[in-house]
Structures are given as C-alpha cells and as structure tokens.
Scaffold this active site. Structure first.
Site, PDB file in Angstrom:
ATOM      1  N   ASN A 355      35.568  35.836  34.890  1.00  0.00           N
ATOM      2  CA  ASN A 355      36.821  35.555  35.318  1.00  0.00           C
ATOM      3  C   ASN A 355      37.131  34.407  36.204  1.00  0.00           C
ATOM      4  O   ASN A 355      36.941  34.393  37.414  1.00  0.00           O
ATOM      5  CB  ASN A 355      37.306  37.045  35.919  1.00  0.00           C
ATOM      6  CG  ASN A 355      38.714  36.813  36.246  1.00  0.00           C
ATOM      7  OD1 ASN A 355      39.256  36.435  37.675  1.00  0.00           O
ATOM      8  ND2 ASN A 355      39.907  37.159  35.400  1.00  0.00           N
ATOM      9  N   GLY A 398      38.781  38.329  39.817  1.00  0.00           N
ATOM     10  CA  GLY A 398      38.179  37.166  40.294  1.00  0.00           C
ATOM     11  C   GLY A 398      39.105  36.411  40.461  1.00  0.00           C
ATOM     12  O   GLY A 398      40.111  36.415  40.646  1.00  0.00           O
ATOM     13  N   ARG A 400      40.568  33.887  38.729  1.00  0.00           N
ATOM     14  CA  ARG A 400      41.599  33.573  37.858  1.00  0.00           C
ATOM     15  C   ARG A 400      42.847  34.713  38.092  1.00  0.00           C
ATOM     16  O   ARG A 400      43.800  34.491  38.058  1.00  0.00           O
ATOM     17  CB  ARG A 400      41.034  33.787  36.253  1.00  0.00           C
ATOM     18  CG  ARG A 400      42.341  33.270  35.494  1.00  0.00           C
ATOM     19  CD  ARG A 400      42.130  33.647  33.975  1.00  0.00           C
ATOM     20  NE  ARG A 400      43.254  32.858  33.056  1.00  0.00           N
ATOM     21  CZ  ARG A 400      44.398  33.368  32.503  1.00  0.00           C
ATOM     22  NH1 ARG A 400      44.514  34.671  33.115  1.00  0.00           N
ATOM     23  NH2 ARG A 400      45.124  32.998  31.875  1.00  0.00           N
ATOM     24  N   CYS A 401      42.335  36.025  38.319  1.00  0.00           N
ATOM     25  CA  CYS A 401      42.865  36.969  38.557  1.00  0.00           C
ATOM     26  C   CYS A 401      43.808  36.822  39.874  1.00  0.00           C
ATOM     27  O   CYS A 401      45.039  37.235  40.071  1.00  0.00           O
ATOM     28  CB  CYS A 401      42.323  38.409  38.850  1.00  0.00           C
ATOM     29  SG  CYS A 401      41.447  39.169  37.362  1.00  0.00           S
ATOM     30  N   MET A 402      43.285  36.033  40.793  1.00  0.00           N
ATOM     31  CA  MET A 402      43.838  35.972  42.110  1.00  0.00           C
ATOM     32  C   MET A 402      44.665  34.654  42.296  1.00  0.00           C
ATOM     33  O   MET A 402      45.016  34.421  43.360  1.00  0.00           O
ATOM     34  CB  MET A 402      42.929  35.889  43.123  1.00  0.00           C
ATOM     35  CG  MET A 402      41.856  37.235  43.549  1.00  0.00           C
ATOM     36  SD  MET A 402      40.760  37.043  44.854  1.00  0.00           S
ATOM     37  CE  MET A 402      39.651  35.589  44.360  1.00  0.00           C
TER      38      MET A 402
END
Length: 411
Positions: A355, A398, A400-402
């Site tokens: 991620n 990770g 990208r998720c954040m």
C-alpha cells in the site's frame, strides 16, 4: 487545476500537488477491546505516537512541495451559515443510530452548544460517550434508554477516518462519494457530502459526482485506482460490489471525464485483502507492487462503454502484458511484496507493504518497517520516502490508504 475544476487526478503517479489527510484524533481514544470488531480495528493505536507518526508523514509530503489539506478543516469551512450547520447536525444525528429519543435530544443540545465549527466537526468524529450527557430524568426515558444502559457510547466514534482514501475518491475532475461496506464507516461520507456541496472552493457543483452515498450497493476508494488519463482500475473485493462498479462506470462514461476503459480486478474476499490497493499499487510508468498471493486467483475484466451500454470482456493471459498493452508501455514489472518468500510476503502485506503512495513517477512513500519489500523497490531504481508507522499500521492501512489526492500533474 482551474477555478472551474478544483479536482484534477488523471493518474496514480503524476507529481502530487495537493492531498487530503486526517490527523488521528480523540476518536482513537474511544476504541475499546470489547468493540474493536464493531469499529473495524484489530488493535488500539497509542494516539500520541500515532499523531507523531502522522505529523511526520504530513511533513514528508510538505517537504516534497505538496500542499496538505485537513479533512476536519475543509468540513468546518463547509458549515458557512447557521442553516447549513444545523442541517449538518441533524443529518449527523439521523445517521448515528441513536437508540433513545431522550438521548438524541441531549446530544443535539450538546452539539448545538459548540460554537466553533472545527470543534464541532472534531466532536462528531470522536463520538459521544453516555457519561458526557446530563442524567436523563426517569420520566423522560424511553424503553430503549432503559434497556441499553451498558453500552458506553451514545454515538460511536469514527476511528477509521485517518484512512481518507475510502469515503470518497477523486477520479479525473470528479468525485465518487462512496457508500461504504459498514455502517461504522458509511457515516464518514457525510463530511465529503458537505465539502462537495457547500465548501467555498470544492462545493457549489464545481466537482461532478460520479457516485452517490445514498446508493444501496457499496464501494470504497481503496478499490478505485486511476492508472492513466484513459484507464481506470477497480477492485471487486470484500468492500466493493460488482453492481456498484457498474453504476460508477456508467456515470463516469456519461459525464465524459475522459476515460475510455476500466480494468475490473476480482480477487480474494477477506479482511487482509480488503481493497485492491492493499495488494496492488502503481509506483512508476511501468512498475507496480503486487502481493503474490492474489496472482493465482485474480480475474480481470475489461469494461468499455458504447451506445449507452457497458461492454465487458474477461481478459485471459499474463497480467503484466495486459497492463503494458493498456498503458502503452513496452513492458510492466510486477514487484512482489516480500519477494518470493511466502512468510515475508504475508507479514509485509499485513503491514501494508503493497500500500504505497506514489508522489511522482518512481518516488514512493512507504512504511519503513517493510524492509524486504523496500529493498526490492530500491533495487528497481525507485526512490523511497520511508515513514514510521508502528501505531498507524494497527488500523490496517498504509500511505495510500491515509491520503486522498486532490491534484496531480498530468503525465
């Protein structure tokens, strides 16, 4: 970006200019062991350290010349009149699954008494403990107020908010305002609704909507990837239905956002592979991270639109060749998370080694803890910006998720 198009995202790798984050707040301190599953957590992060890690993440982006926007600030700026503010409170309460009439009235009074918009937004994110409310006289209590006395919250917190990728997704010049997998997270999309309706920059119809939070089928931003100005990738996953993807694609094609084809990835339906971006991200013009465990079961469909109909074809053959053909490059390198070691791959995927957030072609933000995957990425010529995430990763997400890009340069 122009005044008419405040959102501009036509790739996963173009130089990132503007991004939306949310610094973990008091909602994290309202996690309890007994209710972790209900709130989609496996563990409880230590808030103080999680905030330090997140601050370092945000600063790393600023150091690269990226403008960092805050979700809570944009939401607060969207409550520009008393009427909008009151409508937000009432809609928030209507979606909060408050079980008792007297309790709902008490919470409304609590929220209406908060004068500062930013403080109000942060309170709605944190949730409301029953202990914060005045004692309700027995004569005013309904049956629900009497029998549900042991659960500590009048309104649940939203601890997943620091994963800004999922409640809505920027696609071209538009936004997919998502209907999420769980009730816990679906409430998060309310902030996006008010931002893209009422914010002085992002509201007022300036951003086309390609999916609506009131749809009955579910979709999340971790399953929505912009591979190029022509090609999207979407995941059919634990959190995203095929029916939602069809609705999304019809809207994207009808609104002429410029995309010509969508690659739909169907893969294992479980928590460790909850979104496409937990197993597959683009890191350069011709390079992707991938978790090796999905390769055998992965099915890919090409979707185009003609004569007001979707045309769907299941793709056969090699994934790297398929991606190369659709991206117009000679060859694509699929970089395996954890390399060829099954144990390392499982461990580092669980800790979001796949991620990654690409902030320019070949420049990638990663967790420093995934040492094997990071070494492989560096051996491929990628520049890594490594951040600490021992507490942040407890939420299973990770870099990208954040993050939710609002503006990227074209490639």
């Amino acid at each position: 970006m122009t005044a008419q198009t405040p959102i501009h995202v036509y790739s996963e790798i173009g130089k990132l200019k503007k991004v939306l984050l949310h610094r973990p707040g008091k909602e994290i301190e309202n996690l309890m062991p007994d209710y972790l599953e209900r709130l989609l957590f496996d563990d409880i992060p230590f808030l103080e350290d999680a905030q330090k890690e997140h601050d370092a993440f945000a600063q790393a982006l600023r150091d690269e010349g990226i403008e960092v926007l805050d979700l809570e600030t944009l939401a607060a700026e969207s409550l520009g009149t008393p009427e909008i503010r009151e409508a937000f409170i009432d809609e928030y309460l209507s979606e909060a699954n408050i079980r008792g009439r007297a309790t709902k009235k008490a919470i409304r009074e609590l929220l209406m008494a908060i004068e500062d918009n930013q403080e109000l937004i942060e309170k709605t994110m944190a949730g409301v403990q029953k202990s914060e409310l005045p004692e309700i006289p027995a004569s005013e209590k309904g049956l629900t107020d009497l029998v549900e006395s042991n659960y500590p919250f009048a309104i649940d917190p939203m601890p997943n908010l620091y994963f800004t990728r999922d409640p809505f997704a920027t696609i071209g010049t538009g936004v997919s305002l998502n209907h999420m997998f769980s009730e816990t997270r679906n409430r998060e999309t309310l902030y996006g609704k008010y931002i893209f309706t009422h914010h002085p920059i992002y509201g007022g119809g300036k951003v086309p909507m390609v999916y609506d939070r009131n749809e009955t089928t579910r979709i999340e931003g971790g399953d929505e990837l912009v591979l190029s100005k022509d090609v999207l990738a979407v995941g059919i996953s634990q959190r995203t239905d095929a029916a939602s993807i069809e609705k999304l694609l019809v809207n994207i094609f009808k609104q002429n956002l410029g995309f010509k084809k969508v690659l739909a990835f169907e893969f294992a339906n479980n928590r460790k592979f909850m979104h496409l971006d937990t197993v597959f991200t683009m890191v350069d013009y011709d390079k992707f991270t991938i978790h090796p465990e999905i390769e055998g079961d992965l099915r890919v469909y090409s979707v185009t639109y003609d004569n007001e109909e979707l045309h769907i074809v299941e793709e056969k053959g090699d994934l790297a060749e398929l991606l190369a053909a659709n991206l117009g490059v000679e060859k694509v390198d699929l970089i395996r998370c954890g390399g060829d070691n099954l144990v390392a791959a499982g461990r580092e995927q669980w800790n979001d080694g796949s991620n990654t957030l690409t902030i320019a072609p070949g420049v990638v933000v990663v967790y420093n803890r995934n040492t094997i995957t990071n070494a492989i990425l560096e051996s491929k010529g990628l520049k890594l910006i490594k951040i600490h995430g021992s507490e942040l990763v407890r939420g299973r997400g990770g870099p990208r998720c954040m993050s939710m890009p609002f503006e990227r340069e074209d490639i």
